[in-house]
Design a protein around this motif. Sequence first.
Motif, PDB file in Angstrom:
ATOM      1  N   MET A 118     -44.554  50.662  -3.544  1.00 36.14           N
ATOM      2  CA  MET A 118     -45.807  49.558  -3.493  1.00 36.14           C
ATOM      3  C   MET A 118     -45.074  48.036  -2.932  1.00 36.14           C
ATOM      4  SD  MET A 118     -48.901  48.392  -6.041  1.00 36.14           S
ATOM      5  CE  MET A 118     -47.919  49.277  -7.121  1.00 36.14           C
ATOM      6  N   THR A 119     -45.771  47.434  -1.941  1.00 33.70           N
ATOM      7  CA  THR A 119     -45.366  45.885  -1.645  1.00 33.70           C
ATOM      8  C   THR A 119     -46.365  45.233  -1.975  1.00 33.70           C
ATOM      9  OG1 THR A 119     -45.978  46.220   0.430  1.00 33.70           O
ATOM     10  CG2 THR A 119     -43.799  47.084   0.288  1.00 33.70           C
ATOM     11  N   VAL A 120     -45.871  44.244  -2.464  1.00 36.53           N
ATOM     12  CA  VAL A 120     -46.788  43.187  -2.880  1.00 36.53           C
ATOM     13  C   VAL A 120     -46.590  41.946  -1.697  1.00 36.53           C
ATOM     14  CG1 VAL A 120     -47.181  41.303  -4.684  1.00 36.53           C
ATOM     15  CG2 VAL A 120     -46.398  43.403  -5.467  1.00 36.53           C
ATOM     16  N   LEU A 121     -47.936  41.581  -1.148  1.00 35.37           N
ATOM     17  CA  LEU A 121     -47.874  40.600  -0.162  1.00 35.37           C
ATOM     18  C   LEU A 121     -48.434  39.246  -0.724  1.00 35.37           C
ATOM     19  CD1 LEU A 121     -49.852  42.846   2.475  1.00 35.37           C
ATOM     20  CD2 LEU A 121     -47.269  42.360   2.208  1.00 35.37           C
ATOM     21  N   LYS A 122     -48.020  38.158  -0.609  1.00 36.36           N
ATOM     22  CA  LYS A 122     -48.105  37.049  -0.951  1.00 36.36           C
ATOM     23  C   LYS A 122     -49.248  36.360   0.048  1.00 36.36           C
ATOM     24  CE  LYS A 122     -44.092  35.790  -3.285  1.00 36.36           C
ATOM     25  NZ  LYS A 122     -43.000  34.869  -3.544  1.00 36.36           N
TER      26      LYS A 122
END
Length: 124
Positions: A118-122
């Motif tokens: 999972m990638t977290v986008l700011k």
Amino acid sequence: MTAPSLYNAVVKRPWLLKLLQPVANWYTNAAGYRQMGLRADDLISEENETVLKALRRLPPKESYDRVYRIRRATQLSLQHKILPRSEWTKPEEDVPYLTPILEQLAAEAKEREALDTMTVLKKH
């Protein structure tokens, strides 16, 4: 990893189930594992790390029963004998006990993989 299954597709079609049921019964009897007192899940090879994890999750009684069945079948095989018909595994006794745990482990691995990638986008 579990083997692919056509079970759901066959069960949804009663005519196909009625057609294949005698073949499935014949094949199960021809396999001969029930004549040795084994269950289908006893035939799953223990060489896979996932299977070893599943075996560790078995209740102690079920684990003991599995070892007993396998040792008895090995002894019968060495003696070139089969059990008396009264001691054969009956179809209603041949229920999966390891497969549900393997499916649970596969679901956990899939969830772990999804969470690890999972990638977290700011947002700016």
